[in-house]
Scaffold this motif. Structure first.
Motif, mmCIF file in Angstrom:
data_model
loop_
_atom_site.group_PDB
_atom_site.id
_atom_site.type_symbol
_atom_site.label_atom_id
_atom_site.label_comp_id
_atom_site.label_asym_id
_atom_site.label_seq_id
_atom_site.Cartn_x
_atom_site.Cartn_y
_atom_site.Cartn_z
ATOM 1 N N ALA A 141 -9.490 -17.771 6.710
ATOM 2 C CA ALA A 141 -9.128 -16.105 5.632
ATOM 3 C C ALA A 141 -10.385 -14.952 6.055
ATOM 4 N N SER A 142 -11.306 -15.995 6.100
ATOM 5 C CA SER A 142 -12.812 -15.178 6.031
ATOM 6 C C SER A 142 -12.702 -14.784 7.289
ATOM 7 N N TRP A 143 -12.547 -14.582 8.518
ATOM 8 C CA TRP A 143 -12.599 -13.401 9.770
ATOM 9 C C TRP A 143 -11.320 -12.917 9.179
ATOM 10 N N GLU A 144 -9.698 -13.250 8.815
ATOM 11 C CA GLU A 144 -9.192 -12.158 8.272
ATOM 12 C C GLU A 144 -9.479 -11.143 7.334
ATOM 13 N N ALA A 145 -10.291 -12.047 6.469
ATOM 14 C CA ALA A 145 -11.045 -10.656 5.003
ATOM 15 C C ALA A 145 -11.410 -9.327 5.746
ATOM 16 N N TYR A 146 -12.750 -10.129 7.181
ATOM 17 C CA TYR A 146 -14.111 -9.295 7.649
ATOM 18 C C TYR A 146 -12.908 -8.350 8.244
ATOM 19 N N PHE A 147 -11.791 -8.840 8.788
ATOM 20 C CA PHE A 147 -10.704 -7.763 9.151
ATOM 21 C C PHE A 147 -9.885 -6.643 9.026
ATOM 22 N N ALA A 148 -9.755 -6.745 7.299
ATOM 23 C CA ALA A 148 -8.647 -6.149 7.035
ATOM 24 C C ALA A 148 -8.676 -5.308 7.046
ATOM 25 N N PRO A 149 -9.518 -4.226 6.409
ATOM 26 C CA PRO A 149 -10.534 -2.885 6.757
ATOM 27 C C PRO A 149 -9.321 -1.958 8.114
ATOM 28 N N TRP A 150 -9.011 -3.051 8.774
ATOM 29 C CA TRP A 150 -8.533 -1.995 10.175
ATOM 30 C C TRP A 150 -7.175 -1.849 9.862
#
Lengths: 257, 194
Positions: A50-59
């Motif tokens: 979930a935290s990696w998903e959140a990091y890349f979410a802006p893309w």
């Protein structure tokens, strides 16, 4: 990178890196399946994902929307709920029904269509599963209705068969089977042309394998005897205008068997 | 821009309510959710699969998954559209893995150019405006990586490439690719957590 980066010592595995690799899509099919299974049962790992998903979410934000084909909603709805449709006769699913369907086809005046359909059906049946669409969620097979099946042969101008299709008028399910489609960098798009003469797109279709489509419910009643179907060649992604923009390369009328 | 923020909040709240209703089995809400979000999610499937028929099949799986999983949405974790977008990206990559890769013949050129994969210059959807600060932070941290590392991580994200595929396409040993990307990821995370 080989020219610029010297040999690097390996970076040891860690759950957090595997989570990042899972999110990015770097894992091969087996490793991805393992990670997916862990994601579902291991809360700590799921939190890392979930935290990696959140990091890349802006893309994800930068990806432009593209209108999905109109028929897709009908397909989703039918996959979820079509089995609830009323008016299925008790014998609709029986093998006998299907046999008599095929026998009627062969015995009628449509031997050529029947032969190519039957031959292609064998091909369909033999296609290995899981190559294209492992759809574990499709719990319900498309319903077989009791209505008399309809077929359409879509022919090129020189009379050769481009596609054959069976149409179930009750459910709107079309089984479309390509016969001969020449190489072309454009893509075939299937159209239903009701009495008003305005083509309605049924979507971009495959040229090399059978597929099942569903006629959108709003135009399903237009699929009746003599309704014209046509295939036009369109730019990748389908007609940008909602109407055929390329040449119509094949057409045919719906007939009842 | 308070007006835009209000619109974004309203949009987010609406999607959230649609998800809640979908979780309760409300088909009409699910259909509205589809109408509101399918273009965005189809764009994501198409971006990853780069092939329309496959993207359509993936999108179908996406909404079947949403119908089943709507109850799992956690509003504290992500905005509704981000959650939905992640489901779409995941399903698209699943489809990519199920199909045989045909892209191996396409060489990776960024390895020597050092240019980053450009992000589409499309106007930002208002319901994603909340992520603008996150976006800036991500960009700042990406800038700390080498151009190649940045580009390969971005390409992996947008194309769902495996390590093997990147190694093949860039004619680089698998081990080198792997440790090189992992270093980039560790560095990125260290920066993002600062």
């Amino acid at each position: 990178m080989n020219a610029r980066t010297p040999n690097l010592p390996p970076v040891p595995d860690s759950d957090d890196l595997i989570a990042a690799e899972f999110v990015l899509g770097l894992l091969d099919a087996d490793a991805r399946r393992d990670a997916q299974a862990r994601f579902e049962r291991d809360a700590a790992f799921a939190a890392m994902v979930a935290s990696w998903e959140a990091y890349f979410a802006p893309w994800l934000e930068g990806i432009a929307p593209v209108d999905a084909p109109a028929a897709l909603w009908t397909r989703i709805r039918d996959t979820l709920w079509a089995h609830e449709l009323p008016a299925r006769s008790a014998t609709a699913d029986s093998l006998w029904n299907r046999l008599s369907f095929w026998r009627g086809l062969a015995g009628g005046g449509f031997a050529v269509a029947a032969a190519s359909l039957a031959a292609l059906m064998v091909v369909v049946a033999q296609r290995p599963p899981s190559v294209r669409t492992p759809t574990p969620v499709a719990v319900q097979p498309p319903p077989v209705s009791a209505a008399t099946p309809m077929v359409v042969s879509l022919r090129h101008n020189d009379g050769t068969m481009a596609y054959t299709a069976t149409v179930d008028p009750d459910t709107g399910v079309i089984t479309l089977i390509p016969a001969f489609m020449p190489e072309d960098k454009r893509v075939p798009e299937l159209w239903l042309i009701p009495a008003d003469g305005v083509p309605r797109s049924l979507g971009v279709v495959a040229r090399d394998h059978a597929q099942r489509l569903v006629i959108p419910s709003q135009i399903r009643r237009d699929a009746k005897v003599d309704t014209l179907f046509a295939v036009s060649m369109e730019p990748s992604g389908g007609s940008p205008t909602g109407q055929p923009t390329g040449p119509v390369i094949a057409k045919g009328s719906l007939i009842r068997l | 821009m308070p007006a835009a923020n209000d619109a974004a909040d309203a949009d987010r709240d609406f999607l959230r309510s649609l998800l809640t209703a979908t979780a309760d089995g409300d088909r009409r809400a699910f259909e509205t959710l589809y109408q509101r979000t399918s273009a965005k999610l189809f764009g994501i499937c198409l971006r990853i699969l780069n092939e329309r028929t496959q993207a359509e099949e993936a999108l179908q799986d996406v909404y079947l998954a949403i119908w089943r999983k709507a109850g799992l949405y956690d509003g504290d974790r992500a905005s509704p559209i981000t959650w939905l977008a992640q489901i779409a990206r995941n399903k698209a990559i699943d489809h990519l893995r199920a199909a045989k890769p045909e892209r191996l013949s396409q060489p990776f050129e960024f390895a020597f150019e050092g240019g980053a994969e450009p992000i589409d210059e499309t106007p930002r959807a208002p319901d994603l405006a909340e992520t603008r600060d996150d976006n800036r932070r991500l960009q700042v941290c990406l800038d700390e990586l080498s151009g190649e590392q940045r580009a390969v991580i971005q390409t992996a994200f947008f194309e769902g490439c495996t390590y093997e595929e990147i190694a093949e396409r860039s004619a680089t040993p698998l081990g080198t690719v792997k440790s090189w990307i992992r270093r980039g990821l560790l560095k990125l995370k260290a920066c993002l957590q600062r």
